[in-house]
Design an enzyme around this catalytic site. Structure first.
Site, mmCIF file in Angstrom:
data_model
loop_
_atom_site.group_PDB
_atom_site.id
_atom_site.type_symbol
_atom_site.label_atom_id
_atom_site.label_comp_id
_atom_site.label_asym_id
_atom_site.label_seq_id
_atom_site.Cartn_x
_atom_site.Cartn_y
_atom_site.Cartn_z
ATOM 1 N N CYS A 346 43.888 40.917 39.065
ATOM 2 C CA CYS A 346 44.259 41.232 37.678
ATOM 3 C C CYS A 346 43.224 42.172 37.071
ATOM 4 O O CYS A 346 42.169 41.715 36.613
ATOM 5 C CB CYS A 346 44.368 39.954 36.847
ATOM 6 S SG CYS A 346 44.844 40.277 35.120
ATOM 7 N N CYS A 349 42.231 41.359 33.382
ATOM 8 C CA CYS A 349 41.347 40.213 33.180
ATOM 9 C C CYS A 349 39.929 40.506 33.653
ATOM 10 O O CYS A 349 38.962 40.267 32.937
ATOM 11 C CB CYS A 349 41.887 38.997 33.940
ATOM 12 S SG CYS A 349 43.516 38.456 33.396
ATOM 13 N N ASP A 350 39.808 40.980 34.882
ATOM 14 C CA ASP A 350 38.505 41.049 35.528
ATOM 15 C C ASP A 350 37.832 42.410 35.434
ATOM 16 O O ASP A 350 36.642 42.531 35.744
ATOM 17 C CB ASP A 350 38.656 40.668 37.007
ATOM 18 C CG ASP A 350 39.167 39.241 37.176
ATOM 19 O OD1 ASP A 350 38.910 38.421 36.275
ATOM 20 O OD2 ASP A 350 39.821 38.954 38.188
#
Length: 521
Positions: A346, A349-350
């Site tokens: 992701c 997200c990361d």
């Protein structure tokens, strides 16, 4: 420009009217710009309610940070970093729950939280662009608000980079309990409690097994499953949804711009709307339940039987399978070993954890190229690896990618290994499919973006599946077994889209209803 706009401030003030006891915002600040922003945020919130007091004499080890503390000192949560963006809802709920407003969770689950013995100090590393982080932070904040033996601090990984490096945090959300790794990825309150309270799984299984048979049992809580359940419930037939997590893959979707009549939304927001719609009907939802087996009726008049990994069982006259799909893996050495240690799926997200670093994106379709474009604004360099002889993304995305100076796209390249030093990713190896020559790329992260695979392995040979694992269905969403229907990304229906999944779920529900009235007749 104010830290929050007037409209948001007005909404927050309205929420704070629900406080039931005094709370203090205890800030630990220095002379940095981020501390100035946090001071402004605290000073903005405090005057909104007579029950909120600001204190700037905090002694937290992380600066900037602030505690939300109840007047009795027995309930508190901490934010190390500014809880804005996706985390603004976590701030609001943290204020309310520490302030005595009851969480929207089952009372039985909240009682289990309150009765926990021992000391539990949770730390969660998050990023402001992560859609899964709020679920984890809000769940742990509820625990800290309900039990004085539990504390929780939410830490912005982008702000505390040194600590991220020291503790080897390579993905968000990552949770530590009493200084030791506890878990990573999306988790809700029930899942967290299942890990800390060993008896909760058995209780849930027993509760399931005591249920009377259903007319329709929907397996999966994504767009297809939600639509199916709403349609069957509207027909007045006894319905239940069982799912590992409501929302499914939708929770990992960032911007949604092709959901007809809604110009823009985001996955978690659409999931919340689906949940609200489902809750309007007389149906049951069993979440945090991973299905392990589906047994066909042994003879006419018998029921389908579904068993969960926790040992619970449910019975039904018909079943709608809507278990969706998950990210595909590339299956090379190092991928599994370094998952969440440099291997990620992701970018939204990361991505912030890789600020200024070198990363690769594996996959040249729309998702891969979009990931490379997003990451290029954060990292020092992106290497895009595409197996095919040309990228498959839309032309407009490829044009944007080609305009970025810190992106290198390599086609006809087969990823053969992800390497590391035992703790984190250090490089990637690929083979030139034309010459056979192998190349090494030094980097700190690899984002895999090669599409989805259906969540159907657990079915075995119960229903007929394609060579790719998709459940084979006809135009009525019927499977190879009468009484079992399927819908959404887990099926052979082409074009895995939210709007298509909803339509297919509705179709499967109507077919199930037709099956039931004919069977009863």
């Amino acid at each position: 420009m104010p830290i929050i706009d007037q409209s948001t401030a007005d909404q927050l003030k309205a929420y704070l009217a629900n406080l039931r006891r005094p709370i203090r915002l205890v800030a630990t600040l220095d002379d940095s710009a981020k501390s100035a922003e946090m001071k402004e945020l605290v000073e903005t919130i405090a005057p909104m309610s007579d029950l909120v007091e600001a204190d700037f004499n905090g002694t937290s080890k992380r600066v900037p940070s602030f505690l939300i503390s109840a007047d009795d000192g027995k309930s508190e949560v901490e934010f190390a970093g500014l809880p804005l963006g996706h985390e603004f809802s976590s701030l609001i709920l943290g204020l309310l729950h520490v302030g005595g407003h009851p969480p929207k969770e089952e009372e039985e689950l909240l009682d289990s939280v309150a009765s926990l013995k021992g000391e539990y100090h949770f730390e969660t590393f998050f990023s402001l662009s992560c859609q899964n982080c709020p679920d984890v932070i809000q769940a742990l904040n509820i625990m800290a608000a309900r039990n004085p033996n539990v504390s929780h601090v939410a830490i912005d990984g982008a702000l505390f980079q040194d600590e991220v490096e020291e503790r080897k945090v390579m993905a968000v959300p990552t949770v530590f309990l009493n200084g030791e790794p506890f878990g990573s990825g999306r988790m809700n309150l029930a899942e967290i409690m299942a890990k800390v309270d060993t008896g909760s799984a058995e209780k849930a299984a027993s509760k399931l097994s005591a249920k009377d048979p259903y007319d329709v049992l929907v397996v999966g809580g994504g767009p297809a499953g939600a639509a199916a359940a709403i349609y069957t419930a509207r027909k007045g037939i006894r319905t239940a949804i069982i799912a590992e997590q409501f929302g499914g893959q939708l929770m990992d979707t960032m911007g949604i711009e092709n959901f007809i009549s809604v110009p823009y939304t985001e996955g978690p927001k659409l999931t919340a709307e689906l949940q609200r719609h489902v809750n309007e009907y007389d149906l049951e939802v069993f979440s945090q339940q991973r299905v392990a087996d589906l047994a066909r009726p042994a003879s006419d008049g018998d029921l389908f039987s579904l068993t969960t990994e926790s040992g619970g069982s449910l019975k039904a006259k018909s079943v709608i399978l809507a278990t969706g799909a998950r990210w595909k893996t590339i299956g090379v050495p190092g991928e599994a070993e370094y998952r969440n240690k440099g291997v990620a799926y992701c970018p939204h997200c990361d991505g912030p954890l890789y600020k200024g670093k070198r990363v690769a994106v594996i996959g040249g379709g729309n998702s891969g190229v979009e990931a490379a474009i997003d990451l290029a604004g954060i990292v020092s360099h992106v290497t895009l690896i595409e197996f095919d002889s040309a990228m498959r993304a839309d032309a407009v995305l490829q044009k944007k990618l080609q305009s970025l100076p810190n992106v290198t796209a390599i086609v006809s390249a087969q990823t053969t290994e992800i390497s590391g030093d035992g703790e984190k990713v250090t490089g990637l190896r690929y083979k030139d499919r034309n010459s056979g020559e192998e190349h090494d790329v030094a980097l700190e992260g690899a984002f895999v973006q090669i599409g989805l695979m259906p969540n159907s392995e657990w079915l075995g040979d119960v229903v007929k599946r394609s060579p790719y694992g998709e459940i084979e269905i006809d135009h009525r969403c019927e499977t190879s077994v009468p009484g079992i229907f399927a819908a959404g990304d887990v099926t052979t229906v082409p074009y895995k889209q939210i709007v298509i999944s909803m339509g297919e779920g509705s179709k499967a529900a109507l077919s199930a209803f037709d099956y039931l009235i004919r069977a009863d007749g």
